[in-house]
Scaffold this active site. Structure first.
Site, mmCIF file in Angstrom:
data_model
loop_
_atom_site.group_PDB
_atom_site.id
_atom_site.type_symbol
_atom_site.label_atom_id
_atom_site.label_comp_id
_atom_site.label_asym_id
_atom_site.label_seq_id
_atom_site.Cartn_x
_atom_site.Cartn_y
_atom_site.Cartn_z
ATOM 1 N N ARG A 1 0.843 -1.192 0.000
ATOM 2 C CA ARG A 1 0.000 0.000 0.000
ATOM 3 C C ARG A 1 0.876 1.238 0.000
ATOM 4 N NH1 ARG A 1 -3.731 0.817 5.122
ATOM 5 N NH2 ARG A 1 -1.703 1.311 6.038
ATOM 6 N N ASP B 1 2.050 -2.374 12.990
ATOM 7 C CA ASP B 1 2.461 -2.840 11.668
ATOM 8 C C ASP B 1 2.936 -4.279 11.791
ATOM 9 O OD1 ASP B 1 4.212 -3.450 9.391
ATOM 10 O OD2 ASP B 1 3.955 -1.346 8.861
ATOM 11 N N ASP C 1 6.495 -5.048 10.335
ATOM 12 C CA ASP C 1 7.591 -4.546 11.166
ATOM 13 C C ASP C 1 7.760 -5.383 12.426
ATOM 14 O OD1 ASP C 1 8.066 -2.579 9.344
ATOM 15 O OD2 ASP C 1 7.269 -0.936 10.558
#
Length: 211
Positions: free
Chosen positions: A103, A201, A204
């Site tokens: 994205r 996230d 991450d």
């Protein structure tokens, strides 16, 4: 388009540990694999089987085995890759393909940057892995791609989903044979299109970049 929230006590417990901000990446990866295996158990419940004659230590019998063609597991890179081991632990005979989609944080548009799939998916059941269903853009594009390639049935597995993402899938893919299995539907998306309360996230946190 059918949505299933799998609220098994083990799933609820592991998801809560996954959400904790203090959970380190190695534990996050382990929990992700365990959650995906539990979700895969439910998501694969309608896979076709066929009879097979076998010999037990005692006698002959008719058992069952997964029918062909082999299912295909497609993690969406990069975060979906962290779900792959948990999925293949449940369906070790499955083939694996890859879709690289991301994205754009400025426009929120989906960019496809990599693809490695069999040329013909005719008649095959495809399991798509992506930890977060946020805006729905990534899954919509992935499902359209797989449908054009001939996939007979598409099952998406996510750890979390936002109402906005589910609504988009229903509006844009409602006429396709698609199922979504998720551990929870959270409250909403924030102004940056992150799921609230969410878990941050996922990519991450899987790979230690959030520490």
């Amino acid at each position: 388009m059918r949505t299933h929230v799998v609220d098994h006590p083990l799933i609820i417990h592991k998801l809560t540990q996954l959400r904790r901000v203090e959970t380190p990446s190695n534990v996050f990866r382990d929990l992700t694999g365990e959650l995906v295996s539990l979700l895969a158990y439910e998501a694969s419940s309608s896979m076709p089987v066929e009879p097979v004659e076998i010999q037990t230590p005692v006698t002959e019998m008719t058992g069952s085995q997964l029918a062909g063609p082999k299912p295909l597991v497609v993690p969406i890179l990069r975060a979906g890759l962290g779900m792959l081991d948990g999925m293949t632990a449940m369906i070790p005979t499955a083939e694996v393909g890859f879709l690289g989609m991301a994205r754009d944080e400025e426009t929120l548009n989906i960019v496809t940057y990599a693809e490695r799939l069999p040329e013909d998916l005719t008649g095959r059941q495809v399991f798509v892995l992506d930890p977060m269903l946020a805006t729905g853009g990534t899954l919509v594009e992935a499902i359209r791609f797989l449908e054009r390639a001939g996939a007979a049935r598409i099952t998406c597995i996510t750890l979390l989903a936002a109402p906005e993402g589910i609504k988009r899938l229903e509006e844009e893919l409602g006429d396709l044979d698609v199922e979504l299995y998720t551990a929870a539907i959270d409250e909403k998306l924030n102004e940056k299109a992150y799921i609230v309360p969410g878990l941050g996230d996922a990519g991450d946190r899987l790979y230690g970049l959030a520490e």
